[in-house]
Design an enzyme around this catalytic site. Structure first.
Site, PDB file in Angstrom:
ATOM      1  N   ASN A 225      35.825  32.469  36.390  1.00  0.00           N
ATOM      2  CA  ASN A 225      36.752  33.608  36.388  1.00  0.00           C
ATOM      3  C   ASN A 225      36.902  34.080  37.834  1.00  0.00           C
ATOM      4  OD1 ASN A 225      38.154  35.969  36.043  1.00  0.00           O
ATOM      5  ND2 ASN A 225      36.496  37.065  34.991  1.00  0.00           N
ATOM      6  N   TRP A 226      38.043  33.761  38.421  1.00  0.00           N
ATOM      7  CA  TRP A 226      38.234  34.079  39.849  1.00  0.00           C
ATOM      8  C   TRP A 226      38.518  35.565  40.075  1.00  0.00           C
ATOM      9  CZ3 TRP A 226      42.031  29.639  41.674  1.00  0.00           C
ATOM     10  CH2 TRP A 226      41.380  28.414  41.525  1.00  0.00           C
ATOM     11  N   LYS A 227      38.797  36.280  39.015  1.00  0.00           N
ATOM     12  CA  LYS A 227      39.181  37.699  39.127  1.00  0.00           C
ATOM     13  C   LYS A 227      40.359  37.831  40.100  1.00  0.00           C
ATOM     14  CE  LYS A 227      34.575  38.823  37.621  1.00  0.00           C
ATOM     15  NZ  LYS A 227      33.429  39.716  37.585  1.00  0.00           N
TER      16      LYS A 227
ATOM     17  N   HIS B 195      37.351  41.604  29.034  1.00  0.00           N
ATOM     18  CA  HIS B 195      36.370  41.623  30.132  1.00  0.00           C
ATOM     19  C   HIS B 195      35.986  43.079  30.426  1.00  0.00           C
ATOM     20  CE1 HIS B 195      34.508  41.142  34.034  1.00  0.00           C
ATOM     21  NE2 HIS B 195      34.365  39.868  33.736  1.00  0.00           N
TER      22      HIS B 195
ATOM     23  N   GLU C 215      35.616  44.589  33.077  1.00  0.00           N
ATOM     24  CA  GLU C 215      36.422  45.227  34.128  1.00  0.00           C
ATOM     25  C   GLU C 215      37.744  45.743  33.556  1.00  0.00           C
ATOM     26  OE1 GLU C 215      36.137  41.945  36.872  1.00  0.00           O
ATOM     27  OE2 GLU C 215      34.012  42.412  37.119  1.00  0.00           O
TER      28      GLU C 215
ATOM     29  N   GLU D 169      28.312  39.203  28.492  1.00  0.00           N
ATOM     30  CA  GLU D 169      28.226  39.594  29.901  1.00  0.00           C
ATOM     31  C   GLU D 169      27.647  41.000  30.011  1.00  0.00           C
ATOM     32  OE1 GLU D 169      31.149  37.077  32.420  1.00  0.00           O
ATOM     33  OE2 GLU D 169      31.871  39.102  32.136  1.00  0.00           O
TER      34      GLU D 169
ATOM     35  N   GLY E 254      28.257  40.770  39.122  1.00  0.00           N
ATOM     36  CA  GLY E 254      28.501  40.967  40.551  1.00  0.00           C
ATOM     37  C   GLY E 254      27.411  41.755  41.256  1.00  0.00           C
TER      38      GLY E 254
ATOM     39  N   SER F  52      26.242  37.105  37.351  1.00  0.00           N
ATOM     40  CA  SER F  52      25.485  36.586  38.494  1.00  0.00           C
ATOM     41  C   SER F  52      24.915  35.184  38.263  1.00  0.00           C
ATOM     42  CB  SER F  52      24.373  37.567  38.888  1.00  0.00           C
ATOM     43  OG  SER F  52      24.939  38.794  39.310  1.00  0.00           O
TER      44      SER F  52
ATOM     45  N   GLY G 170      31.705  34.316  37.807  1.00  0.00           N
ATOM     46  CA  GLY G 170      32.599  35.055  38.690  1.00  0.00           C
ATOM     47  C   GLY G 170      32.463  34.550  40.125  1.00  0.00           C
ATOM     48  N   GLY G 171      31.748  35.310  40.931  1.00  0.00           N
ATOM     49  CA  GLY G 171      31.640  35.031  42.367  1.00  0.00           C
ATOM     50  C   GLY G 171      31.337  33.586  42.718  1.00  0.00           C
TER      51      GLY G 171
HETATM   52  O1  LIG Z   1      33.658  36.918  34.368  1.00  0.00           O
HETATM   53  C1  LIG Z   1      32.677  36.766  35.088  1.00  0.00           C
HETATM   54  C2  LIG Z   1      31.663  37.760  35.177  1.00  0.00           C
HETATM   55  O2  LIG Z   1      32.169  39.046  35.241  1.00  0.00           O
HETATM   56  C3  LIG Z   1      30.514  37.481  36.076  1.00  0.00           C
HETATM   57  O3  LIG Z   1      30.803  37.738  37.426  1.00  0.00           O
HETATM   58  P1  LIG Z   1      29.712  37.348  38.528  1.00  0.00           P
HETATM   59  O4  LIG Z   1      29.330  35.922  38.267  1.00  0.00           O
HETATM   60  O5  LIG Z   1      30.389  37.555  39.836  1.00  0.00           O
HETATM   61  O6  LIG Z   1      28.545  38.266  38.309  1.00  0.00           O
END
Ligand SMILES: O=C[C@H](O)COP(=O)(O)O
Length: 263
Positions: free
Chosen positions: A13-15, A103, A105, A175, A181, A221, A242-243
């Site tokens: 998930n690149w956000k 999600h 967010e 999650e 994050g 994470s 994510g990151g």
């Molecule tokens: O969708 C992915 C998640 O929100 C995890 O994000 P992260 O891997 O940056 O903690």
């Protein structure tokens, strides 16, 4: 990962990161870092911003890359006067297979409640997209030991009105909000506790077979250094990343987790 028919899924998930040129570069590098066997064994998916999807589609189709793709949100409506929104039919036409729904967010910044999440899950399924449905608790709920009940309630609300056949197409992502994050990864045991409870809840409501067939991911994470421990757990079928998915080398190492995990 248990010995079942569930194919591991690693979804990046690149956000709100990477423009369409950066997207192409990342997908190309990811594809070149993984061989056919690795990409066959572990389903590998990118979830870019809407503006990147056409470029990603053209690259993946043109070069016949074994990488899947999808979007990060969709409208509950198929078309109409909803300025700024993107519909399921639009995503399906771009060849998306997946779409993230609920999600944390979006629940936090766009005030999406359980009813909105339920409507979006239904809209995704109606247009042939597999929803990646996110559930997860905040720190306060975790500290009060309410995490399993919280996730179970979110799950019940999001799957309301669906048939067992539809639920099997849904990918559920646990999650914990406190691990997103933040660098604070849940332990493999934390991930297993909730992923196992989610599967049990699906089985209770939609039947044992549906519970066994539904894929449950962990997200929060995830990195190449912790993925093997998480994937060793029987009810974890993959990760929503994510990151770490913004770095092709790191994402590829995560996809190669079977080299580091004994099943
Ligand atoms: O969708 C992915 C998640 O929100 C995890 O994000 P992260 O891997 O940056 O903690």
């Amino acid at each position: 990962m248990a010995d079942t028919v569930r194919r591991p899924l690693m979804a990046g998930n690149w956000k709100m990161n990477l423009n369409h040129l950066e997207a192409i570069a990342l997908v190309q590098k990811l594809a070149f870092s993984l061989n056919e066997k690795q990409l066959t064994e572990v389903e590998t998916v990118v979830l870019p911003p809407f503006t990147d999807l056409r470029s990603v589609q053209t690259l993946i189709d043109g070069d016949k890359l074994l990488i899947g793709y999808g979007a990060q949100d969709l409208s509950p409506y198929a078309s109409g006067a909803y300025t700024g929104d993107i519909s399921g039919p639009m995503l399906a036409r771009l060849g998306c297979q997946y779409v993230v729904v609920g999600h944390s967010e979006r629940r936090a910044y766009h005030h999406e409640d359980d009813a909105a999440v339920n409507a979006k899950v239904a809209a995704a399924l109606a247009h042939g997209l597999a929803p990646i449905l996110c559930v997860g608790e905040g720190l306060e709920v975790r500290e009060a030991a309410g995490h399993v009940a919280h996730c179970s309630d979110q799950l019940d609300a999001a799957l309301k009105g669906l048939s067992a056949e539809q639920v099997e197409k849904v990918v559920i992502a646990y999650e914990p909000v406190w691990a997103i994050g933040t660098g604070k990864t849940a332990t493999p045991e934390d991930a297993q506790e909730v992923c196992g409870a989610v599967r049990e809840r699906v089985a209770e409501r939609f039947g044992k077979e549906t519970g066994e067939r539904t894929r449950v991911l962990y997200g929060g994470s995830v990195k190449s250094s912790n993925i093997a421990g998480i994937m060793a757990k029987p009810d974890v079928d993959g990760a929503l990343i994510g990151g770490a998915s913004l770095d092709a080398d790191e994402f590829a190492k995560i996809v190669r987790f079977p080299e580091h995990v004994s099943r």
